[in-house]
Write a protein that holds these residues in place. Structure first.
Motif, PDB file in Angstrom:
ATOM      1  N   ASP A  29     -40.743  62.972 -39.182  1.00  0.00           N
ATOM      2  CA  ASP A  29     -40.621  61.856 -40.118  1.00  0.00           C
ATOM      3  C   ASP A  29     -41.367  60.621 -39.614  1.00  0.00           C
ATOM      4  O   ASP A  29     -41.975  59.895 -40.398  1.00  0.00           O
ATOM      5  N   VAL A  30     -41.314  60.390 -38.318  1.00  0.00           N
ATOM      6  CA  VAL A  30     -42.022  59.256 -37.716  1.00  0.00           C
ATOM      7  C   VAL A  30     -43.521  59.433 -37.916  1.00  0.00           C
ATOM      8  O   VAL A  30     -44.219  58.505 -38.338  1.00  0.00           O
ATOM      9  N   LEU A  31     -43.996  60.617 -37.622  1.00  0.00           N
ATOM     10  CA  LEU A  31     -45.432  60.878 -37.738  1.00  0.00           C
ATOM     11  C   LEU A  31     -45.912  60.818 -39.184  1.00  0.00           C
ATOM     12  O   LEU A  31     -47.002  60.300 -39.451  1.00  0.00           O
ATOM     13  N   LYS A  32     -45.128  61.324 -40.100  1.00  0.00           N
ATOM     14  CA  LYS A  32     -45.513  61.274 -41.511  1.00  0.00           C
ATOM     15  C   LYS A  32     -45.560  59.840 -42.024  1.00  0.00           C
ATOM     16  O   LYS A  32     -46.327  59.520 -42.925  1.00  0.00           O
ATOM     17  N   TRP A  33     -44.755  58.975 -41.433  1.00  0.00           N
ATOM     18  CA  TRP A  33     -44.732  57.555 -41.787  1.00  0.00           C
ATOM     19  C   TRP A  33     -45.999  56.854 -41.293  1.00  0.00           C
ATOM     20  O   TRP A  33     -46.611  56.077 -42.011  1.00  0.00           O
ATOM     21  N   ILE A  34     -46.417  57.171 -40.056  1.00  0.00           N
ATOM     22  CA  ILE A  34     -47.564  56.488 -39.448  1.00  0.00           C
ATOM     23  C   ILE A  34     -48.891  57.163 -39.786  1.00  0.00           C
ATOM     24  O   ILE A  34     -49.883  56.489 -40.034  1.00  0.00           O
ATOM     25  N   TYR A  35     -48.896  58.487 -39.718  1.00  0.00           N
ATOM     26  CA  TYR A  35     -50.119  59.266 -39.947  1.00  0.00           C
ATOM     27  C   TYR A  35     -49.893  60.250 -41.102  1.00  0.00           C
ATOM     28  O   TYR A  35     -49.795  61.455 -40.879  1.00  0.00           O
ATOM     29  N   PRO A  36     -49.802  59.775 -42.334  1.00  0.00           N
ATOM     30  CA  PRO A  36     -49.422  60.669 -43.440  1.00  0.00           C
ATOM     31  C   PRO A  36     -50.353  61.861 -43.666  1.00  0.00           C
ATOM     32  O   PRO A  36     -49.900  62.906 -44.109  1.00  0.00           O
TER      33      PRO A  36
END
Length: 83
Positions: A29-36
């Motif tokens: 979820d963190v990665l999808k937020w920053i690097y979609p």
């Protein structure tokens, strides 16, 4: 050590943990937020960030519903939340 002195994934993971207000969430979820678009390329780095946060007692990390041993790298399927 202050987590703000660490890399962007440490800071982003803590920011998401604060926003979730005690709810569990996935490191992805963190990665999808920053690097979609390219989030999957950063999973190794995110696991390093969350392991650092866990070992420094900022986060609770569960693997299969059980607390993660802080001496081992997390498996792919973990949930995290702010302590």
């Amino acid at each position: 050590m202050n987590y703000l002195d660490r890399d962007i994934l440490v800071v982003a993971t803590m920011e998401m943990a604060k926003r979730k207000k005690g709810s569990f969430f996935s490191p992805a979820d963190v990665l999808k937020w920053i690097y979609p678009n390219d989030w999957h390329c950063f999973m190794k780095e995110e696991f390093e960030a969350l392991l650092w946060l866990y070992q420094n007692d900022f986060l609770e990390v569960l693997a299969a519903g059980q607390p993660l041993n802080p001496n081992y790298s997390p498996p792919e399927s973990v949930t995290i939340r702010l302590k």
